[in-house]
Design an enzyme around this catalytic site. Structure first.
Site, PDB file in Angstrom:
ATOM      1  N   ASP A  95       2.587 -12.865  -0.872  1.00 47.84           N
ATOM      2  CA  ASP A  95       2.292 -11.477  -0.507  1.00 47.84           C
ATOM      3  C   ASP A  95       3.378 -10.568  -1.113  1.00 47.84           C
ATOM      4  OD1 ASP A  95       0.969  -9.441   0.879  1.00 47.84           O
ATOM      5  OD2 ASP A  95       2.080  -9.763   2.739  1.00 47.84           O
ATOM      6  N   HIS A  96       2.981  -9.542  -1.823  1.00 46.32           N
ATOM      7  CA  HIS A  96       3.912  -8.571  -2.409  1.00 46.32           C
ATOM      8  C   HIS A  96       5.015  -9.193  -3.278  1.00 46.32           C
ATOM      9  CE1 HIS A  96       2.253  -5.111  -0.323  1.00 46.32           C
ATOM     10  NE2 HIS A  96       2.182  -5.844   0.763  1.00 46.32           N
ATOM     11  N   HIS A 191       1.426  -0.062   5.989  1.00 44.68           N
ATOM     12  CA  HIS A 191       1.996  -1.206   6.700  1.00 44.68           C
ATOM     13  C   HIS A 191       2.613  -0.795   8.034  1.00 44.68           C
ATOM     14  CE1 HIS A 191       1.991  -2.718   2.461  1.00 44.68           C
ATOM     15  NE2 HIS A 191       1.453  -3.737   3.095  1.00 44.68           N
ATOM     16  N   ALA A 236      -3.894  -3.391   7.145  1.00 49.23           N
ATOM     17  CA  ALA A 236      -5.181  -3.244   7.839  1.00 49.23           C
ATOM     18  C   ALA A 236      -5.132  -3.669   9.305  1.00 49.23           C
ATOM     19  CB  ALA A 236      -6.254  -4.015   7.087  1.00 49.23           C
ATOM     20  N   ASN A 277      -5.695  -7.717   4.875  1.00 45.47           N
ATOM     21  CA  ASN A 277      -4.379  -8.226   5.270  1.00 45.47           C
ATOM     22  C   ASN A 277      -4.000  -7.771   6.674  1.00 45.47           C
ATOM     23  OD1 ASN A 277      -4.318  -8.989   2.602  1.00 45.47           O
ATOM     24  ND2 ASN A 277      -2.332  -8.048   2.150  1.00 45.47           N
TER      25      ASN A 277
HETATM   26  P1  13P Z   1      -0.221  -4.614   8.583  1.00 48.30           P
HETATM   27  O1  13P Z   1       1.188  -4.179   8.769  1.00 48.30           O
HETATM   28  O2  13P Z   1      -1.181  -3.495   8.804  1.00 48.30           O
HETATM   29  O3  13P Z   1      -0.580  -5.811   9.416  1.00 48.30           O
HETATM   30  O4  13P Z   1      -0.417  -5.036   7.033  1.00 48.30           O
HETATM   31  C1  13P Z   1      -0.043  -6.314   6.574  1.00 48.30           C
HETATM   32  C2  13P Z   1      -0.069  -6.430   5.092  1.00 48.30           C
HETATM   33  O5  13P Z   1      -0.586  -5.608   4.368  1.00 48.30           O
HETATM   34  C3  13P Z   1       0.557  -7.620   4.513  1.00 48.30           C
HETATM   35  O6  13P Z   1       0.598  -7.559   3.114  1.00 48.30           O
HETATM   36  O1  G3H Z   2       3.186  -6.617   3.778  1.00 50.88           O
HETATM   37  C1  G3H Z   2       3.837  -6.655   4.803  1.00 50.88           C
HETATM   38  C2  G3H Z   2       3.853  -7.760   5.757  1.00 50.88           C
HETATM   39  O2  G3H Z   2       3.639  -7.266   7.044  1.00 50.88           O
HETATM   40  C3  G3H Z   2       5.110  -8.577   5.644  1.00 50.88           C
HETATM   41  O3  G3H Z   2       6.225  -7.983   6.200  1.00 50.88           O
HETATM   42  O4  G3H Z   2       8.193  -8.629   4.768  1.00 50.88           O
HETATM   43  O5  G3H Z   2       8.462  -8.032   7.216  1.00 50.88           O
HETATM   44  O6  G3H Z   2       7.392 -10.163   6.538  1.00 50.88           O
HETATM   45  P1  G3H Z   2       7.667  -8.729   6.171  1.00 50.88           P
HETATM   46 ZN    ZN Z   3       0.799  -5.555   2.314  1.00 43.97          ZN
END
Ligand code: 13P
Ligand code: G3H
Ligand code: ZN
Length: 332
Positions: A95-96, A191, A236, A277
């Site tokens: 993720d990211h 987020h 989301a 997500n």
């Molecule tokens: P939320 O913070 O809305 O749950 O989003 C999570 C997210 O986009 C993780 O990549």
């Molecule tokens: O994209 C965001 C997710 O909620 C992950 O957040 O880097 O704090 O684990 P985090």
């Molecule tokens: Zn995200």
């Protein structure tokens, strides 16, 4: 080099093709520890949903990338054990991701999908970086998610003070030049648990904040430009007010927490949005459960006695998301 195929994982290609055709979205749930992973897998097995397990920068820092990868491998076996040897389709996704090197290291250790988030870079640099990741990933049949447009909100490694919506006029060029398999877009989600400022919302009769609608017009324009192409929604979470209330009446302090109403996500899932997500809602569910245990039994000190109820609440939440919001139940 370990191929995700040896681990029993799948990439997102078939998952997304089926989701678009079927008018539902695949849940992408973040995990950082065993209880979250158990809740995700047992929920998805119980409702027979495919699932994407997401590992964020924060998760890698907290739990270690290698350990999380082995946990995902264990999750494949756990899912089989839970449903008579059959299992469910499980994708392990970065993720990211914010660099080529990070994406490569995940691909090399068995992730089946990566996100390269170049959304904060100038357009041409985003294209160049995303293309480089796609070229590497596709050699191993790993799928890649790119992002265009900037979400508001703060994450550990991805901070965006100012949001800007995805420009529909850029999407064809971006997808063609990069070769990405899916595209994360910005249409008003963000987020965290405070997705809108109170002044952007109205209040209903109970004083609960009601956020503005997502920009479905932008989504429709993007869909028109890229018919049948997999679209991803980050940020989301719906921020269920029941959890906010439990947290705040058990010593917590969450002010003006507000998320994306579930009916809007349901509507998005019926369109080209095929990955949704969700992380913050799970955090709220766990926190509400843990705070309740400590309020009701301040003498409790066995982690299983508070993480167990947190896991149960999380499982309930994820089953609800698959069945009632994303529509992925029954699609494994
Ligand atoms: P939320 O913070 O809305 O749950 O989003 C999570 C997210 O986009 C993780 O990549
Ligand atoms: O994209 C965001 C997710 O909620 C992950 O957040 O880097 O704090 O684990 P985090
Ligand atoms: Zn995200």
């Amino acid at each position: 080099m370990v191929s995700y195929k040896e681990l029993g994982l799948v990439n997102t290609r078939e998952m997304f093709a089926k989701a678009i055709k079927g008018g539902y979205a695949i849940p992408a749930f973040n995990f950082n520890n065993m209880e979250q992973l158990q809740a995700i897998i047992s929920a998805c097995v119980e409702v027979n949903s495919p699932v994407i397990l997401q590992v964020s920068a924060g998760a890698r820092k907290y739990a270690n990338q290698t350990l999380l990868r082995y946990m995902a491998q264990g999750a494949v076996e756990y899912a089989k054990e839970l449903n008579g040897g059959k299992g469910i389709p499980i994708c392990l996704h970065l993720d990211h991701g914010n660099s080529f090197e990070l994406c490569k290291s995940c691909i090399d250790m068995g992730f089946s999908s990566v996100m390269i988030d170049g959304s904060s870079l100038p357009y041409e640099e985003n294209i160049a970086l995303t293309k480089k990741v796609v070229e590497y990933a596709h050699q191993y049949d790993v799928t890649v998610e790119g992002e265009l447009g900037v979400l508001a909100g703060v994450e550990d490694e991805v901070a965006a003070e100012v949001a800007h919506y995805t420009k529909p006029e850029e999407v064809i060029d971006f997808v063609t030049k990069t070769g990405v398999d899916s595209l994360a877009i910005s249409i008003g989600t963000s987020h965290g648990a405070n997705k809108f400022k109170p002044e952007q919302c109205t209040r209903n009769a109970d004083g609960i904040l009601v956020p503005p609608e997502l920009r479905f017009d932008i989504l429709a324009e993007i869909e028109k430009k890229l018919p049948g192409f997999p679209i991803v929604l980050h940020g989301a979470s719906s921020v269920p007010q029941e959890y906010v209330k439990i947290i705040n009446t058990h010593g917590g302090k969450l002010k003006d927490a507000v998320g994306i109403p579930e009916d809007q996500l349901r509507k998005a899932a019926k369109s080209a949005v095929c990955k949704i997500n969700i992380d913050s809602d799970g955090r709220l569910a766990m926190t509400a459960a843990v705070r309740t245990v400590f309020t009701e039994n301040p003498a409790e000190f066995d982690p299983r006695k508070y993480l167990g109820p947190a896991r149960d609440e999380l499982k309930k939440l994820y089953m609800h998301k698959c069945k009632d919001v994303l529509g992925s139940a029954g699609k494994a």
